[in-house]
Scaffold this motif. Structure first.
Motif, short mmCIF file in Angstrom:
data_model
loop_
_atom_site.label_atom_id
_atom_site.label_comp_id
_atom_site.label_asym_id
_atom_site.label_seq_id
_atom_site.Cartn_x
_atom_site.Cartn_y
_atom_site.Cartn_z
N GLN A 1 17.29 33.96 -23.08
CA GLN A 1 16.15 34.76 -23.52
C GLN A 1 14.95 33.82 -23.62
O GLN A 1 14.74 33.16 -24.63
CB GLN A 1 16.43 35.42 -24.87
CG GLN A 1 15.34 36.38 -25.33
CD GLN A 1 15.32 37.67 -24.53
OE1 GLN A 1 16.35 38.31 -24.35
NE2 GLN A 1 14.16 38.06 -24.04
N GLY B 1 18.96 35.42 -16.74
CA GLY B 1 20.41 35.35 -16.91
C GLY B 1 20.78 35.47 -18.38
O GLY B 1 20.45 36.44 -19.05
N GLU B 2 21.46 34.44 -18.89
CA GLU B 2 21.88 34.45 -20.29
C GLU B 2 20.81 33.90 -21.23
O GLU B 2 20.99 33.90 -22.45
CB GLU B 2 23.16 33.60 -20.44
CG GLU B 2 24.36 34.14 -19.67
CD GLU B 2 24.75 35.53 -20.14
OE1 GLU B 2 24.80 35.76 -21.36
OE2 GLU B 2 24.99 36.40 -19.27
N ARG C 1 14.03 37.60 -19.85
CA ARG C 1 15.34 36.96 -19.85
C ARG C 1 15.64 36.46 -18.45
O ARG C 1 15.40 37.15 -17.46
CB ARG C 1 16.41 37.95 -20.30
CG ARG C 1 17.83 37.40 -20.26
CD ARG C 1 18.84 38.44 -20.70
NE ARG C 1 18.74 38.71 -22.13
CZ ARG C 1 19.35 38.02 -23.06
NH1 ARG C 1 20.11 36.97 -22.73
NH2 ARG C 1 19.21 38.31 -24.32
#
Length: 318
Positions: free
Chosen positions: A15, A12-13, A10
């Motif tokens: 995946q 940060g936000e 991942r």
């Protein structure tokens, strides 16, 4: 064999990779296919320790892959060569970095560049070469230590047809010699023609993996090719009527030929005589969908050939 199990990463936000698993056996050419942002480059970088996964393992045989990178060759998507350095000296230099002796490094550089069609440009600086020829030099750098595993990120970009055939020959020779090869490409027809196996990835998850034939068969449909000489009725007009009740769909059609998608369980026993009644039958044969068809269906959820009018404003099939 390279074996990747449960790889996740991942940023940060985002995946980027989601519990991806795949294998690249020795002596096999494996195509790695997916849309932009699917996670291909992240997986490839992880093999070399350039990205540290959050979860999962990457092994070469019984050992961690990162302990064996001196036995691997890597061509990243972002190129990194010295523009003013002569190409033979450059390839030999990278061979030395991979623990190859000076004399052997010079020999391998000359042989590789000659095999890639650059034997008459050995003393040219990289910046004097075309984009496609610079791509060949980058490939030579990846292959110069006679790697047991070769990982190539979009190696065919920018290559003309002659260079493309040359690279195909080189990769096939490497696999015959026992190397494992993993390469990504958006040229699905080339992957289908060249590879032993293929891995399809989307949104960080492996969706299909296996031989090219098995992945094509996984679509659950057949493609039927029909051609009629001088038909009494246009084939593209007649087929919707003839296919009624079969679930079949015309993907592409003209007055005398058509490509039809059919569920593998569909009963089309009456279709052959019905088509033959339209005129002299020249072709009526089944095949599995192309790799491009399977890929498009997996990524978009839309059957290739779906008429635009049947799509809603957000691009979903109605």
């Amino acid at each position: 064999m390279l074996r990747i199990d449960g790889l996740s990463k991942r940023f940060g936000e985002v995946q980027a990779v989601d519990h991806a698993s795949l294998a690249v056996p020795t002596g096999r050419l494996v195509g790695f296919v997916g849309p932009n942002g699917a996670g291909k480059s992240t997986v490839m970088r992880s093999i070399f320790g350039l990205v540290e996964p959050d979860e999962g393992t990457i092994r070469w045989g019984d050992e961690p892959a990162v302990a064996n990178t001196h036995r691997f060759g890597y061509m990243p998507e972002q190129r990194g060569l010295y523009p003013k350095m002569k190409i033979k000296e450059q390839v030999a230099y990278f061979a030395r970095l991979k623990q190859v002796g000076k004399g052997e490094a010079d020999r391998q550089a000359r042989e590789l560049l000659d095999a890639l069609g650059l034997g008459d440009r050995l003393d040219d600086p990289l910046e004097k070469l075309s984009h496609g020829n610079q791509q060949r030099v980058q490939l030579a750098v990846a292959m110069v230590n006679d790697p047991e595993l070769l990982v190539l990120d979009e190696p065919f970009n920018g290559l003309d047809p002659v260079a493309l055939l040359t690279l195909q020959d080189v990769l096939e020779e490497r696999t015959r010699a026992g190397a494992a090869v993993l390469f990504s490409s958006h040229q699905l027809d080339l992957v289908e023609r060249l590879c032993d196996e293929v891995v399809l990835i989307a949104e960080g998850r492996v969706r299909r993996a296996g031989t090219v034939a098995d992945v094509r068969a996984s679509a659950g449909v057949h493609h039927l090719n029909i051609e009629v000489a001088n038909p009494r009725e246009r084939l593209d007009h007649a087929l919707p009527r003839l296919l009624a009740g079969t679930g079949g769909q015309v993907i592409d059609g003209s007055a005398s030929s058509a490509l039809i998608s059919l569920d593998t369980a569909a009963d089309v026993s009456g279709l052959l005589p019905a088509v033959a009644a339209l005129g002299r039958l020249r072709r009526f044969d089944y095949d599995h969908p192309s790799l491009e068809h399977v890929f498009t269906q997996l990524v978009t959820g839309i059957e290739p050939g779906t008429p635009t009018a049947e799509l809603s404003a957000n691009g979903d099939a109605r």
